[in-house]
Design a protein around this motif. Structure first.
Motif, short mmCIF file in Angstrom:
data_model
loop_
_atom_site.label_atom_id
_atom_site.label_comp_id
_atom_site.label_asym_id
_atom_site.label_seq_id
_atom_site.Cartn_x
_atom_site.Cartn_y
_atom_site.Cartn_z
N MET A 1 45.35 -24.01 14.79
CA MET A 1 45.96 -22.70 14.96
C MET A 1 44.96 -21.82 15.72
O MET A 1 43.78 -21.80 15.41
N ALA A 2 45.45 -21.08 16.67
CA ALA A 2 44.61 -20.21 17.48
C ALA A 2 44.08 -19.05 16.64
O ALA A 2 44.71 -18.62 15.67
N GLY A 4 43.85 -15.91 17.34
CA GLY A 4 44.73 -14.74 17.39
C GLY A 4 45.90 -14.87 16.44
O GLY A 4 46.31 -13.91 15.78
N GLU A 5 46.44 -16.09 16.36
CA GLU A 5 47.55 -16.32 15.44
C GLU A 5 47.10 -16.19 13.99
O GLU A 5 47.81 -15.61 13.17
N GLU A 6 45.94 -16.71 13.70
CA GLU A 6 45.39 -16.60 12.34
C GLU A 6 45.14 -15.14 11.98
O GLU A 6 45.44 -14.70 10.86
N GLN A 7 44.61 -14.36 12.89
CA GLN A 7 44.39 -12.94 12.65
C GLN A 7 45.71 -12.21 12.41
O GLN A 7 45.79 -11.33 11.55
N SER A 8 46.73 -12.59 13.16
CA SER A 8 48.05 -11.97 12.98
C SER A 8 48.63 -12.29 11.61
O SER A 8 49.16 -11.41 10.92
N ARG A 9 48.51 -13.55 11.20
CA ARG A 9 49.00 -13.95 9.88
C ARG A 9 48.25 -13.21 8.77
O ARG A 9 48.86 -12.76 7.80
N GLU A 10 46.95 -13.07 8.93
CA GLU A 10 46.15 -12.37 7.94
C GLU A 10 46.55 -10.89 7.87
O GLU A 10 46.64 -10.31 6.80
N TYR A 11 46.80 -10.29 9.01
CA TYR A 11 47.23 -8.89 9.06
C TYR A 11 48.55 -8.71 8.31
O TYR A 11 48.70 -7.81 7.48
#
Length: 87
Positions: A1-2, A4-11
């Motif tokens: 998982m990229a 940016g995608e992980e950061q978005s999911r965490e947000y």
């Protein structure tokens, strides 16, 4: 998982946005307001006030709905229900 995608999911997780969007959708379908945008704004204002302890959090069901559901389960009018009925 990229990253940016992980950061978005965490947000999304941190701010509980999926739950909020699900609740807003359920409220829309339950109330079916003529002006949905204005309805959502009012609901979000109530959420904001509830977080500041200035008002109540908007619930899908009110006390009358809970009473009606309880009376359906308490068919003998005993004032209580068994755990099996609750489940």
């Amino acid at each position: 998982m990229a990253a940016g995608e992980e950061q978005s999911r965490e947000y999304l997780r941190r701010h509980r946005l999926p739950e909020l969007l699900h609740r807003l959708g359920a409220l829309l379908l339950f109330h079916r307001p003529e002006r949905p945008r204005e309805f959502l704004i009012q609901v979000l204002e109530r959420v904001k006030a509830g977080r500041r302890a200035e008002g109540e959090y908007p619930f899908l069901m009110d006390e009358a709905n809970v009473d009606a559901m309880f009376s359906l389960l308490d068919v003998l009018g005993q004032g209580h229900i068994r755990p099996a009925q609750y489940r």
